[in-house]
Enzyme design. Structure first.
Site, PDB file in Angstrom:
ATOM      1  N   GLY A  79      -3.045   0.873  -9.785  1.00 54.38           N
ATOM      2  CA  GLY A  79      -3.961   2.010  -9.796  1.00 54.38           C
ATOM      3  C   GLY A  79      -3.271   3.305 -10.188  1.00 54.38           C
ATOM      4  CB  CYS A 110       5.321  11.951   7.643  1.00 59.58           C
ATOM      5  SG  CYS A 110       6.496  12.712   8.752  1.00 59.58           S
TER       6      CYS A 110
HETATM    7  N1  PLP Z   1      -6.519   5.340  -6.117  1.00 58.16           N
HETATM    8  C1  PLP Z   1      -7.008   5.069  -4.910  1.00 58.16           C
HETATM    9  C2  PLP Z   1      -8.359   5.576  -4.538  1.00 58.16           C
HETATM   10  C3  PLP Z   1      -6.271   4.311  -3.990  1.00 58.16           C
HETATM   11  O1  PLP Z   1      -6.766   4.049  -2.781  1.00 58.16           O
HETATM   12  C4  PLP Z   1      -4.984   3.851  -4.378  1.00 58.16           C
HETATM   13  C5  PLP Z   1      -4.138   3.108  -3.423  1.00 58.16           C
HETATM   14  O2  PLP Z   1      -4.164   3.375  -2.223  1.00 58.16           O
HETATM   15  C6  PLP Z   1      -4.529   4.151  -5.668  1.00 58.16           C
HETATM   16  C7  PLP Z   1      -5.312   4.901  -6.513  1.00 58.16           C
HETATM   17  C8  PLP Z   1      -3.181   3.684  -6.149  1.00 58.16           C
HETATM   18  O3  PLP Z   1      -3.230   2.322  -6.496  1.00 58.16           O
HETATM   19  P1  PLP Z   1      -1.873   1.456  -6.548  1.00 58.16           P
HETATM   20  O4  PLP Z   1      -1.422   1.275  -5.151  1.00 58.16           O
HETATM   21  O5  PLP Z   1      -2.273   0.168  -7.210  1.00 58.16           O
HETATM   22  O6  PLP Z   1      -0.908   2.212  -7.394  1.00 58.16           O
END
Ligand code: PLP
Length: 397
Positions: free
Chosen positions: A71, A329
């Site tokens: 992501g 944190c």
């Molecule tokens: N966007 C959102 C809304 C997320 O919840 C997360 C992960 O917690 C990410 C992006 C990042 O994704 P990744 O952990 O695959 O890099």
């Protein structure tokens, strides 16, 4: 001690079917998908099959799927790929409640001569279409608004927001990491999300492994690559494909498509509501962050006034229940969640908030066990709090 996992928005368990699908691609079928020999062809066919499964989940073309490392990379590729190389000073609109993968990428772009507007949200955590409309400028090139929030589960009116961006001639990106696999997503040219140009998805939030993700890039959207190397992914993302992880993501997409057709989503909502209502009924001075707004089926974010979330997370962990607080944190001090403070919570209430995020594997028995653990854990911490006065109604006689 049997452990109960209610932190699926942080990461989901890998489904056995996903693991079984991936296993051969680490051992027997280790070919490079770019090789022309048979091992390579086998890997390529597996990648193509996975791409097909993901295109079916998103109702888009296979050519619109770009595999990434997750992501974070997809979000960065969407923002930098559309904005970094624009000639004229461009304007990006995003929001104050995005995941750091978008927020920090936007801040980085702001230091490189991109004008950036961070839209505020309502107390429910919603981005109002009128707020977006008012922020549009003639040079707005990209609007990036998340589909569902990772902390509260609040769902944005994405179709409406994307239509506003398009009417103004801007591209629209949505981080759908917390929506994919939970909500139907239809990106087809005449579907409800037809105005979405770029969409982010992450494997480890839909029961696939960590370190694999997708950026949907609508046909005809120009995207400059961030990584320079081979011609993989139609020159949009260089690097040898992570075949096993891609196969796992494809399998997870198939399972998600099937699950969305069942009573699963309604059952998960009922479990989440059982947990939420049970806690609200047994704990005073507690409430739901984002109450009343549309929310994804698995998430509830609750504040427990006069309790430090961090202490509650640890207390529940010691009892076998895994949940999370939204605070980060930083430099030794606990910063309240930027999402909850953007919604207008006081820093104290934001620091007293906990996220429970259920998975497709969560059972009613686990919800009931959690319900037995949370009220006493809150009561014990409040007894230690100098600000807590027991409400008269709860004083036992
Ligand atoms: N966007 C959102 C809304 C997320 O919840 C997360 C992960 O917690 C990410 C992006 C990042 O994704 P990744 O952990 O695959 O890099």
């Amino acid at each position: 001690m049997r452990r109960i996992y209610m932190d699926a928005n942080a990461t989901t368990p890998l489904l056995p079917e996903v693991f079984d699908a991936m296993r051969p691609f680490w051992m027997e079928h280790y070919g490079n998908a770019s090789s022309i020999h048979q091992q390579g062809q086998f890997a390529r066919a597996a990648v193509d099959h996975a791409r097909d499964s993901i295109a079916r989940l998103l109702h888009c073309r296979t050519s619109e799927i770009v595999f990434t490392s997750g992501g974070t990379e997809s979000d960065n590729l969407a923002l930098f790929g559309t904005l970094e190389h624009t000639g004229a000073p461009a304007h990006l609109i995003t929001t104050t409640i995005e995941h750091h993968a978008v927020l920090h990428a936007a801040e980085s772009l702001a230091s490189r001569n991109i004008e950036v507007t961070f839209l505020p949200c309502t107390p429910q955590g919603l981005i109002e279409p009128a707020t977006l409309q008012a922020a549009i400028r003639p040079n707005t090139k990209l609007v990036s608004i998340m589909f569902a929030n990772n902390e509260t589960g609040v769902i944005q009116p994405i179709a409406e927001l994307a239509a506003i961006a398009h009417a103004a001639g801007a591209l629209f990106h949505t981080d759908a990491v917390q929506a994919a696999g939970k909500l139907p997503l239809d990106l087809s040219p005449n579907g409800p999300l037809k105005d979405v140009d770029l969409l982010t998805l992450s494997g480890h939030k839909i029961y696939a492994p960590k370190g694999i993700g997708v950026l949907f890039v609508r046909r005809n959207v120009r995207l400059a690559p961030m990584l320079h190397g081979g011609t993989h992914e139609r020159q949009r993302r260089a690097g040898t494909e992570n075949v096993a992880a891609i196969v796992g993501l494809g399998k997870a997409a198939e399972l998600a498509s099937a699950w969305l057709q069942t009573d699963g989503p309604a059952e998960l909502t009922a479990l989440r509501d059982r947990l939420e209502q049970g806690i609200l009924a047994h704990v005073a001075e507690c409430g739901v962050n984002g109450a009343g707004a549309p929310r994804v089926s698995n998430t509830t974010n609750l504040y427990f006034d006069h309790v430090e979330a961090e202490a509650l997370v640890i207390a529940l962990d010691l009892k076998g229940l895994a949940v999370s607080g939204g605070s980060a944190c930083q430099s030794g001090a606990t910063e309240p969640s930027h999402v909850l403070t953007a919604m207008g919570l006081t820093p104290a209430r934001a620091r007293a908030s906990i996220r429970f995020s259920l998975s497709r594997l969560t059972t009613e028995a686990e919800v009931d066990e959690a319900l037995a653990l949370v009220p006493p854990a809150v009561a014990r911490l409040r007894d230690l709090s100098p600000t807590w006065r027991k409400p008269a109604a709860l004083v036992s006689v």
